[in-house]
Scaffold this active site. Structure first.
Site, PDB file in Angstrom:
ATOM      1  N   ARG A   1       5.486 -14.797  -3.985  1.00  0.00           N
ATOM      2  CA  ARG A   1       4.273 -15.111  -4.755  1.00  0.00           C
ATOM      3  C   ARG A   1       3.824 -13.950  -5.655  1.00  0.00           C
ATOM      4  NH1 ARG A   1       1.533 -17.517   0.690  1.00  0.00           N
ATOM      5  NH2 ARG A   1       3.379 -18.734   1.224  1.00  0.00           N
TER       6      ARG A   1
ATOM      7  N   ASP B   1     -24.331 -57.264  22.215  1.00  0.00           N
ATOM      8  CA  ASP B   1     -24.987 -55.957  22.258  1.00  0.00           C
ATOM      9  C   ASP B   1     -25.432 -55.637  20.822  1.00  0.00           C
ATOM     10  OD1 ASP B   1     -25.576 -53.188  22.965  1.00  0.00           O
ATOM     11  OD2 ASP B   1     -23.709 -52.728  21.911  1.00  0.00           O
TER      12      ASP B   1
ATOM     13  N   TYR C   1       0.077 -25.128  -6.725  1.00  0.00           N
ATOM     14  CA  TYR C   1       0.807 -24.259  -5.798  1.00  0.00           C
ATOM     15  C   TYR C   1       0.245 -22.836  -5.792  1.00  0.00           C
ATOM     16  CZ  TYR C   1       4.506 -21.743  -3.457  1.00  0.00           C
ATOM     17  OH  TYR C   1       5.188 -20.924  -2.593  1.00  0.00           O
TER      18      TYR C   1
END
Ligand code: GDG
Length: 736
Positions: A320, A509, A88
């Site tokens: 924070r 193809d 985090y």
């Protein structure tokens, strides 16, 4: 009934342990409100972290905590302190957050935190896998969980997975600097729908997907070898009614009981001519706080008549605070506010009221409703809900929003005064315009803004996203037209192939059907397994194998000439019957090439990575190695130029896989395969192909043909499969 699983870093609840008592309180944030109907209805589940690290939960209470979370229809992902520090704070907030907000200098890439980010994403993915029933929908949120979609999809392809990024997606030039750019994008590719707030973020993301993953992007869809991923923008809204109702209630209450803060605000506003400017954000370097303060200082100097009249109320919510850049920002903000207040304050007036804390919702409403101007100046912001909340509380239709053009919200809120947050001059000028704006003009603008914010609420946003996720699958099958080949069909095909009484042909193809595309076309030689497979198919009784390709005669002959099969090269110009020699299918002219070649060469000069291939009867412009965006632009130009050449001629343009080819319209795979069919009149026909040139076969061959398209494009074929690997598996099954 299918359920929806929401996955986000944090659960929409707070868990507290107080004297061995566990208390859970639902959070009232925007996301929780928006997803309420998705989560609460039916048997929805929300997976996320409770906010408590393992170390803080007494062992004896661990199970009880999980149960308390479960009662709220949530599942807790267990994180320990190291997880939180590295996944985090470390990788999410010190690497992804700054990078995605264009703060390259702040972006720290550490192997340790990256490793933990992977591990924690896996923990989230495991919980999803554990809790999902067949066919459930999963909605993963935000930058902390960018690897979860692929981790889940790998184990559970049956789940529909949506991902929404709440922050900006940076331009390719920024994103490309990140050491694990590829891994991050690959982590997202497991999603079926990827959502952003704005079209710009979507555009940046698609550009990175094209250039870094080299995947095919058409409009807003990404095509991987076996899946189709839809990318779209869904601008997140707010719980409009909640804010509007709170503002109306506030007006009622203000007559009788006022909050302390409201009393202080009123005191300031009581003198004539006084005004208030408001800013609210988390204390984050993306929010442009220092520049806002400097702009306010500049404004006070430039328009001194506002001194002692105007106050800036700045609410900065701690966020924070463990990360050094946030600590530095806090210091810078404190100093700036201190300096300006020191310089301008008088006995009765301080220019900035600064709160570094969070406030209860009711106080937030006090602030919103009392402010004449909201000054929102992030240097980057995914959306910015504060701007929308201010609008919702302006029930009298007055007030002015000054909004940074670097916010996602600015794309929708055109009537705000939009500013460049890096220009102090512009901000100061707009503060002045906002403060001096006539009421009539304020109302004109606010009316439109309110209408917009009231319409596209957070509930509408969630509903739109979920609808888009649910319809994705349905749309895909409707659009492709063909049916995904199933077991029953395969068994039927096999019995036809093995029926000795019938004559059969298999038109195959080569590139994109029998082998996957390589960066270098020469690297697509058949491997031993493929050669063996073709040989065994050709050995089935009464069965002819025809490899039909746009490749030139020489290459096809060198790679497959020794096998007991027929070959068609150059899209049908040359034909080599099994056991026969090469021949031309039509007499073709080549004079036109003299005129067209110089045109193509000019394009090569201007388009690094492209090349011209001169074939005997056609010219091809390859752009496989060209920058994907330049290629798209050049393709439009080259088609315009070439189309002017081919009008009134028998030439035609073939739009192949990263190649455009100009050749005579007298030849096509459709004509060549039809000629072979007319010659032998087979009882049963099979045809496998992947691109546009193969569509001629699907169209021209008789209706009874069992045609199979490789890939997810619209087709004339009856069936489709996802990849050349699947074609090989099917062919192997025929001979097993
Ligand atoms: C991310 C993206 C994107 C703020 N202070 C208080 C408080 N708030 C509430 C506001 C608002 C929310 O917090 C902030 O939302 P933003 O959108 O402005 O910003 P981020 O937190 O950075 O959110 C952003 C968002 O995700 C959604 O996708 O818009 O761009 O960065 O709702 O009201 N609420 C209370 N007290 C406060 O002091 N009660």
């Amino acid at each position: 009934m299918n359920k929806t699983i929401i996955v986000s870093n944090r659960l929409p609840l707070q868990v507290e342990i107080d004297e061995n008592q566990i208390k859970t309180t639902p959070s009232v944030g925007g996301l929780a409100t928006g997803l309420k109907s998705v989560h609460r209805e039916g048997n929805g589940v929300w997976i996320g972290w409770s906010g408590l690290v393992e170390e803080d939960i007494p062992k004896a209470l661990a199970e009880e905590v999980q149960q308390a979370i479960k009662k709220q229809k949530c599942v807790g992902v267990k994180l320990n302190q190291k997880d939180v520090d590295r996944y985090y704070y470390g990788f999410s907030n010190r690497a992804l957050w700054p990078l995605f907000h264009y703060f390259i200098d702040y972006t720290e890439f550490r192997k340790k935190t990256w490793k933990r980010y992977i591990e924690v994403n896996q923990k989230f993915a495991n919980e999803v896998i554990k809790n999902a029933d067949e066919g459930d929908e999963v909605w993963v949120h935000d930058y902390q969980l960018m690897l979860v979609p692929t981790m889940v999809k790998k184990k559970r392809p049956d789940l529909s997975i949506g991902f929404f990024l709440h922050i900006p997606f940076p331009s390719y030039e920024i994103f490309r600097t990140f050491p694990v750019r590829k891994e991050i994008l690959e982590g997202l590719m497991g999603a079926d729908l990827i959502g952003f707030h704005t079209y710009d973020y979507e555009r940046h993301f698609l550009s990175s997907v094209r250039r870094i993953l080299n995947l095919d992007v058409q409009f807003n869809e990404i095509r991987t070898s076996n899946r189709l991923i839809k990318v779209d923008s869904f601008p997140m809204g707010i719980d409009y009614t909640k804010f509007e109702a709170a503002a109306l209630q506030h007006q009622e209450d203000s007559k009788t009981n006022k909050s302390e803060i409201q009393k202080r605000l009123d005191q300031h506003l009581s003198s004539p001519g006084t005004k208030m400017i408001l800013s609210i954000d988390r204390m984050d370097y993306t929010k442009g706080i220092p520049n806002r303060i400097r702009a306010f200082e500049y404004f006070l100097k430039k328009y001194p008549q506002y001194q002692e009249k105007v106050r800036l109320i700045m609410l900065a919510v701690p966020s924070r605070s463990k990360v050094p850049q946030y600590q530095r920002l806090k210091k810078e903000t404190d100093e700036l506010v201190g300096r300006i207040n020191g310089e301008f304050s008088t006995v009765s007036w301080t220019p900035i009221w600064y709160f570094y804390r969070s406030m209860p919702f009711d106080n937030l409403i006090d602030l919103y409703t009392s402010s004449d101007v909201a000054l929102i100046t992030p240097v980057r912001d995914g959306m910015n809900l504060v701007a929308k909340e201010y609008i919702a509380t302006r029930t009298n239709e007055d007030g002015v929003l000054v909004l940074s053009e670097m916010t996602g919200a600015s794309k929708e809120l055109d009537e705000a005064l939009q500013i460049n947050p890096f220009s102090l001059e512009e901000m100061a000028k707009n503060i002045h315009s906002a403060l001096s704006m006539k009421k009539k003009e304020q109302k004109r603008r606010m009316k439109v803004l309110r209408k917009r914010v009231a319409r596209y609420t957070v509930e509408k946003w969630a509903e739109d996203f979920m609808n888009s996720l649910q319809h994705g699958k349905k749309q895909l099958s409707e659009r492709i037209n063909a049916q995904l080949i199933d077991e029953e069909t395969l068994v039927k095909f096999k019995s036809i192939i093995l029926d000795q009484s019938k004559t059969k042909v298999l038109f195959l193809d080569y590139d994109g059907t029998l082998v996957s595309f390589k960066n270098n076309p020469e690297d697509a030689q058949p491997d031993a397994q493929l050669l063996n497979l073709i040989k065994q198919l050709a050995a089935i009784q009464n069965t002819l194998v025809v490899v039909i390709s746009g490749r030139d005669q020489k290459t096809l002959n060198a790679w497959l000439g020794h096998l007991p099969v027929s070959l068609v090269s150059d899209h049908g110009v040359y034909y080599k019957p099994k056991d026969g020699e090469w021949e031309m299918t039509e007499a073709l002219k080549t004079e036109w090439m003299e005129n067209v070649l110089p045109v193509l060469e000019k394009f090569v000069d201007r388009t690094p990575g492209s090349l011209v291939e001169v074939k005997k009867y056609s010219l091809a412009w390859h752009y496989r190695k060209v920058d994907a965006e330049l290629a798209q632009k050049r393709l439009i130009e080259i088609k315009t130029v070439l189309n002017s050449f081919i009008t009134n001629t028998d030439l035609t343009l073939l739009d192949g896989h990263k190649v455009i080819e100009i050749k005579s319209s007298k030849v096509s795979k459709g004509r060549a395969s039809t000629q072979i069919q007319n010659q032998f009149n087979f009882d049963e026909l099979f045809c496998f192909g992947d691109d546009w040139t193969d569509e001629f076969m699907f169209e021209d061959l008789p209706e009874k043909t069992h045609s199979v398209k490789v890939g997810l494009q619209k087709t004339k074929a009856n069936y489709y499969v996802h990849s050349p690997e699947e074609v090989r598996r099917i062919l192997k099954y025929f001979i097993s």
